[in-house]
Design a protein around this motif. Structure first.
Motif, mmCIF file in Angstrom:
data_model
loop_
_atom_site.group_PDB
_atom_site.id
_atom_site.type_symbol
_atom_site.label_atom_id
_atom_site.label_comp_id
_atom_site.label_asym_id
_atom_site.label_seq_id
_atom_site.Cartn_x
_atom_site.Cartn_y
_atom_site.Cartn_z
ATOM 1 N N GLU A 59 9.002 6.894 0.636
ATOM 2 C CA GLU A 59 7.976 6.165 1.873
ATOM 3 C C GLU A 59 7.882 7.022 3.097
ATOM 4 O O GLU A 59 6.838 6.758 3.756
ATOM 5 N N LYS A 60 9.078 7.562 3.398
ATOM 6 C CA LYS A 60 8.875 8.261 4.548
ATOM 7 C C LYS A 60 7.983 9.403 4.626
ATOM 8 O O LYS A 60 7.051 9.707 5.596
ATOM 9 N N ASP A 61 7.867 10.032 3.404
ATOM 10 C CA ASP A 61 6.728 11.144 3.346
ATOM 11 C C ASP A 61 5.308 10.598 3.539
ATOM 12 O O ASP A 61 4.492 11.396 4.307
ATOM 13 N N ILE A 62 5.213 9.377 3.067
ATOM 14 C CA ILE A 62 3.766 8.992 3.132
ATOM 15 C C ILE A 62 3.388 8.310 4.711
ATOM 16 O O ILE A 62 2.269 8.700 4.983
ATOM 17 N N ASP A 110 0.838 -1.132 0.091
ATOM 18 C CA ASP A 110 0.105 0.051 0.205
ATOM 19 C C ASP A 110 0.770 1.256 -0.042
ATOM 20 O O ASP A 110 0.652 2.106 -0.705
ATOM 21 N N THR A 111 1.882 1.106 0.745
ATOM 22 C CA THR A 111 2.585 2.529 0.698
ATOM 23 C C THR A 111 3.552 2.783 -0.813
ATOM 24 O O THR A 111 3.764 3.987 -1.065
ATOM 25 N N GLU A 112 4.054 1.446 -1.186
ATOM 26 C CA GLU A 112 4.590 1.646 -2.506
ATOM 27 C C GLU A 112 3.649 2.367 -3.463
ATOM 28 O O GLU A 112 3.977 3.100 -4.425
ATOM 29 N N ARG A 113 2.235 1.791 -3.294
ATOM 30 C CA ARG A 113 1.367 2.552 -4.391
ATOM 31 C C ARG A 113 1.237 3.849 -4.071
ATOM 32 O O ARG A 113 0.779 4.680 -5.009
ATOM 33 N N ARG A 114 1.171 4.335 -2.764
ATOM 34 C CA ARG A 114 0.732 5.707 -2.473
ATOM 35 C C ARG A 114 1.791 6.589 -2.752
ATOM 36 O O ARG A 114 1.867 7.709 -3.194
ATOM 37 N N VAL A 115 3.120 6.105 -2.882
ATOM 38 C CA VAL A 115 4.400 6.631 -3.199
ATOM 39 C C VAL A 115 4.041 7.228 -4.891
ATOM 40 O O VAL A 115 4.156 8.456 -5.253
ATOM 41 N N ALA A 116 3.610 6.057 -5.714
ATOM 42 C CA ALA A 116 3.361 6.474 -7.136
ATOM 43 C C ALA A 116 2.250 7.416 -7.219
ATOM 44 O O ALA A 116 2.452 8.274 -8.014
#
Length: 387
Positions: free
Chosen positions: A376-379, A48-54
């Motif tokens: 990912e830290k931003d997320i 989920d975090t990786e998709r939110r990065v994109a």
């Protein structure tokens, strides 16, 4: 009034043909990577975090990028009314499918992270995929059908008429050549989206985007070459015969149009236009090399150059035709007989000269403010303020 007199009707028609190309290419260069990221979303993000990065690489800018699409539609409506009437009626279902897919994007961006449910978020991820992948395919299919010729004719009072059933008009667009052009469009914008992710993301998302984007770029090069060969040896083109009246009334039936052996005869008449497909191939190839060699800014720029070359090659090859008719060649719409009036084009040009620099300046400022990578830290640190 002096300026109005200096800008002839013929010159204004060419200027607005160029400006329409600029708007459509601007849409592909900006909103194109938004589409590409959406089409790549299920594949570059495994968590989920990786998709939110994109998603967050395009979330803040996609609305501004879509302005180019609105401007393009407005320019067609105001500068080329017959083109607007004929294309939007003949491609009605295709346009509806594009709009439905485009609606999924803002809804997906706004609602995806409102709940923590895995099913909820996964469903919106696939909605964003549809919103990113479907429009490029349909736009490509439409371009393929324009090159083949659209089956319409004009009545004596210039009313466009299409034959076939309502649904047949949509399914009839899905012929082998137009599907191939749709693949060119999708793969090219997936590569463009990958170049954007390579610039704006890092870690696994960036690495997967580079890998998938390089493959998409190779597919784009191969299918673009295949479409060119098909266009050269398997598809008839169009030509105006007799005297061409470039500053006359906008009545397509005044011109005599015939089918020719190939669209590529334009390259014999205007050899300089070969620069467009050359830029297309060079830009796509260098973008693929950039994705493989971990370059970032230059890769995105090469990708933009490739898209510019591919799209401009279509317009330059077809000139002066805008929408040829396979059913009634004499009804084909050209630069010289399907525009608005001299005064309308002049007033629109003055408006464009005033407002286009403002749009470009604002766009540049937005990208400057939003420059930098999404991590990912931003997320994780801002889970309630990001997409």
């Amino acid at each position: 009034m002096i300026l109005h007199e200096l800008l002839s009707f013929e010159l204004l028609r060419v200027i607005w043909w160029l400006l329409l190309g600029v708007l459509l290419i601007g849409f592909a260069l900006t909103d194109g990577f938004d589409f590409g990221v959406g089409a790549l979303l299920p594949f570059v993000g495994r968590t989920d975090t990786e998709r939110r990065v994109a998603i967050n690489t395009v979330g803040p800018v996609w609305e501004g990028n879509q302005v180019w699409f609105i401007l393009g539609g407005g320019a067609i409506f105001a500068a080329w009314p017959p083109l607007y009437a004929v294309s939007f009626s003949g491609f009605y279902l295709a346009m509806f499918a594009v709009l439905a897919a485009l609606i999924l994007r803002p809804v997906g961006f706004k609602y995806r992270s409102k709940r923590d449910s895995k099913l909820w978020r996964s469903s919106w991820d696939w909605a964003l995929f549809v919103g990113g992948a479907v429009p490029p395919v349909i736009f490509g299919v439409a371009v393929g059908n324009v090159l083949l010729g659209v089956p319409f004719h004009l009545t004596d009072d210039l009313m466009p008429m299409y034959e076939g059933t309502f649904y047949g008009k949509f399914l009839g667009l899905l012929n082998p050549f137009s599907i191939l052009v749709g693949v060119v469009s999708l793969s090219m914008l997936m590569m463009h989206g990958a170049a954007w992710l390579a610039l704006k993301a890092e870690g696994p998302v960036q690495a997967r985007a580079r890998s998938i984007g390089a493959v998409a770029g190779i597919v784009a090069i191969a299918t673009y070459a295949a479409a060119g060969l098909w266009l050269a040896f398997g598809i008839q083109g169009y030509a105006i015969v007799g005297e061409v009246v470039k500053d006359g009334p906008s009545n397509p039936l005044h011109s005599e149009v015939v089918r020719t052996a190939s669209w590529l005869s334009a390259y014999a008449e205007r050899p300089w236009i070969i620069i467009a497909p050359v830029l297309g191939f060079v830009g796509l190839a260098l973008a693929v090399l950039g994705l493989r060699s971990t370059r970032e800014v230059s890769t995105l720029l090469w990708s933009k150059l490739g898209i510019f070359g591919v799209i401009s090659s279509v317009g330059l090859t077809m000139f002066p035709f805008i929408l040829p008719s396979s059913k009634m060649p004499a009804a084909s719409l050209t630069v010289w007989d399907s525009s608005s009036s001299h005064l309308t084009l002049f007033v629109m040009l003055i408006s464009a000269l005033i407002f286009m620099p403002m749009i470009l300046a604002y766009t540049a400022w937005v990208y400057k403010v939003l420059w930098g990578k999404v991590t990912e830290k931003d997320i994780t640190d801002n889970s309630h303020t990001v997409y």
